[in-house]
Design a protein around this motif. Structure first.
Motif, mmCIF file in Angstrom:
data_model
loop_
_atom_site.group_PDB
_atom_site.id
_atom_site.type_symbol
_atom_site.label_atom_id
_atom_site.label_comp_id
_atom_site.label_asym_id
_atom_site.label_seq_id
_atom_site.Cartn_x
_atom_site.Cartn_y
_atom_site.Cartn_z
ATOM 1 N N SER A 253 5.859 -0.546 -4.134
ATOM 2 C CA SER A 253 5.700 -0.590 -2.680
ATOM 3 C C SER A 253 7.001 -1.044 -2.016
ATOM 4 O O SER A 253 7.453 -0.456 -1.028
ATOM 5 C CB SER A 253 4.562 -1.540 -2.312
ATOM 6 O OG SER A 253 4.429 -1.643 -0.914
ATOM 7 N N GLU A 254 7.605 -2.066 -2.588
ATOM 8 C CA GLU A 254 8.861 -2.600 -2.036
ATOM 9 C C GLU A 254 9.969 -1.556 -2.082
ATOM 10 O O GLU A 254 10.763 -1.426 -1.149
ATOM 11 C CB GLU A 254 9.273 -3.846 -2.824
ATOM 12 C CG GLU A 254 10.587 -4.480 -2.368
ATOM 13 C CD GLU A 254 11.787 -3.910 -3.086
ATOM 14 O OE1 GLU A 254 12.852 -3.776 -2.436
ATOM 15 O OE2 GLU A 254 11.670 -3.585 -4.280
ATOM 16 N N ASN B 252 5.746 -7.898 0.547
ATOM 17 C CA ASN B 252 6.057 -7.540 -0.841
ATOM 18 C C ASN B 252 6.964 -8.574 -1.493
ATOM 19 O O ASN B 252 6.725 -8.991 -2.627
ATOM 20 C CB ASN B 252 6.720 -6.157 -0.882
ATOM 21 C CG ASN B 252 5.714 -5.025 -0.946
ATOM 22 O OD1 ASN B 252 4.949 -4.917 -1.903
ATOM 23 N ND2 ASN B 252 5.701 -4.185 0.069
ATOM 24 N N PHE C 275 0.791 -1.380 -2.169
ATOM 25 C CA PHE C 275 0.681 -2.825 -1.939
ATOM 26 C C PHE C 275 -0.758 -3.281 -2.123
ATOM 27 O O PHE C 275 -1.021 -4.293 -2.776
ATOM 28 C CB PHE C 275 1.161 -3.168 -0.536
ATOM 29 C CG PHE C 275 1.067 -4.636 -0.219
ATOM 30 C CD1 PHE C 275 2.143 -5.483 -0.430
ATOM 31 C CD2 PHE C 275 -0.110 -5.183 0.282
ATOM 32 C CE1 PHE C 275 2.050 -6.844 -0.157
ATOM 33 C CE2 PHE C 275 -0.218 -6.534 0.561
ATOM 34 C CZ PHE C 275 0.871 -7.370 0.344
ATOM 35 N N PHE D 235 3.325 -4.264 -6.149
ATOM 36 C CA PHE D 235 4.271 -4.751 -5.144
ATOM 37 C C PHE D 235 5.682 -4.187 -5.320
ATOM 38 O O PHE D 235 6.368 -3.929 -4.341
ATOM 39 C CB PHE D 235 4.314 -6.281 -5.165
ATOM 40 C CG PHE D 235 2.974 -6.921 -4.956
ATOM 41 C CD1 PHE D 235 2.222 -6.648 -3.816
ATOM 42 C CD2 PHE D 235 2.438 -7.781 -5.908
ATOM 43 C CE1 PHE D 235 0.976 -7.230 -3.622
ATOM 44 C CE2 PHE D 235 1.196 -8.367 -5.730
ATOM 45 C CZ PHE D 235 0.469 -8.089 -4.584
ATOM 46 N N LYS D 236 6.086 -3.993 -6.563
ATOM 47 C CA LYS D 236 7.453 -3.521 -6.800
ATOM 48 C C LYS D 236 7.658 -2.101 -6.290
ATOM 49 O O LYS D 236 8.636 -1.816 -5.587
ATOM 50 C CB LYS D 236 7.788 -3.603 -8.294
ATOM 51 C CG LYS D 236 9.261 -3.294 -8.593
ATOM 52 C CD LYS D 236 10.187 -4.235 -7.834
ATOM 53 C CE LYS D 236 11.649 -3.862 -7.989
ATOM 54 N NZ LYS D 236 12.524 -4.704 -7.149
ATOM 55 N N TRP E 237 6.014 -5.349 6.146
ATOM 56 C CA TRP E 237 5.470 -5.042 4.822
ATOM 57 C C TRP E 237 6.464 -5.429 3.731
ATOM 58 O O TRP E 237 6.061 -5.849 2.644
ATOM 59 C CB TRP E 237 5.103 -3.562 4.722
ATOM 60 C CG TRP E 237 3.793 -3.239 5.376
ATOM 61 C CD1 TRP E 237 3.595 -2.678 6.609
ATOM 62 C CD2 TRP E 237 2.487 -3.480 4.843
ATOM 63 N NE1 TRP E 237 2.252 -2.564 6.867
ATOM 64 C CE2 TRP E 237 1.550 -3.038 5.799
ATOM 65 C CE3 TRP E 237 2.028 -4.024 3.648
ATOM 66 C CZ2 TRP E 237 0.172 -3.128 5.590
ATOM 67 C CZ3 TRP E 237 0.647 -4.119 3.437
ATOM 68 C CH2 TRP E 237 -0.256 -3.670 4.402
#
Length: 220
Positions: free
Chosen positions: A106-107, A130, A98, A103-104, A126
């Motif tokens: 991490s998500e 994201n 992140f 972001f992807k 979190w």
């Protein structure tokens, strides 16, 4: 798309990959949920080397605190290699991704972790962050609304509701939720300081600086 949290766990199990894929193939006509549960049960039986995994995790934290994110990730990968279901290592890796604005990925990790520990508030927070940066506001709002049922005094939830509302040009809800967050924190100075710290932790130094400037303007 299943994150390595599952795939690595499978490869470390005593069963051969072939045997497991046969089981999955037999389950193929069922739901993805059944397959996920099957894989998760396999993971939880493969403990791995907890001592080495913990050592690498502590090394990762040290590098993380020194802002050496790449070295921290390397130690986390070693930790996960030793123990594929080491929750804390996956959590920190997702956090680093992140901070790197990935972001992807991490998500994906936080989504899988949220299935393992459904009551982990920080993990879901979190996820909200994201989803916000991925512009998946409906998913973020769903998590926020679920969390508010038992966390109605947590200002961060109202803050993110406000940010989503602003993104959607819903300024009535933006100001309403921001005001609620400020009321919970009692004063504008507190919220600006908290927001400055959070944005700094998230790796957005310019955003953090803007809130520190607001604090200075209040003091002058």
């Amino acid at each position: 798309h299943m994150y390595n949290f599952f795939r690595t766990g499978i490869s470390n199990n005593k069963k051969s990959k072939k045997e497991i894929f046969i089981v999955i193939e037999k389950t193929k006509r069922g739901t993805m949920k059944n397959i996920t549960i099957l894989i998760l049960s396999i993971i939880l039986t493969s403990c791995g080397n907890s001592e080495k995994a913990t050592k690498f995790y502590l090394d990762a934290i040290k590098e993380f605190n020194n802002n050496n994110l790449e070295k921290s990730k390397n130690y986390l990968d070693l930790s996960i290699k030793e123990k594929s279901n080491f929750y804390q290592s996956h959590f920190l890796k997702a956090k680093i991704l992140f901070l790197e604005k990935n972001f992807k990925d991490s998500e994906i990790i936080f989504s899988e972790l949220a299935k393992v520990k459904k009551e982990n508030f920080d993990c879901k927070l979190w996820l909200i962050r994201n989803y916000f940066f991925l512009k998946e506001n409906s998913k973020a709002k769903q998590i926020i609304n679920d969390l508010l049922k038992n966390n109605s005094e947590d200002w961060r939830l109202y803050y993110w509701k406000a940010q989503i509302a602003k993104e959607e040009n819903d300024f009535e809800n933006y100001f309403s939720n921001l005001n609620t967050a400020e009321q919970i924190l009692k004063s504008s100075k507190d919220i600006y300081q908290s927001l400055a710290i959070i944005w700094n932790e998230l790796g957005f130094s310019e955003k953090s600086s803007s809130y520190y400037k607001k604090i200075n303007s209040l003091l002058n």
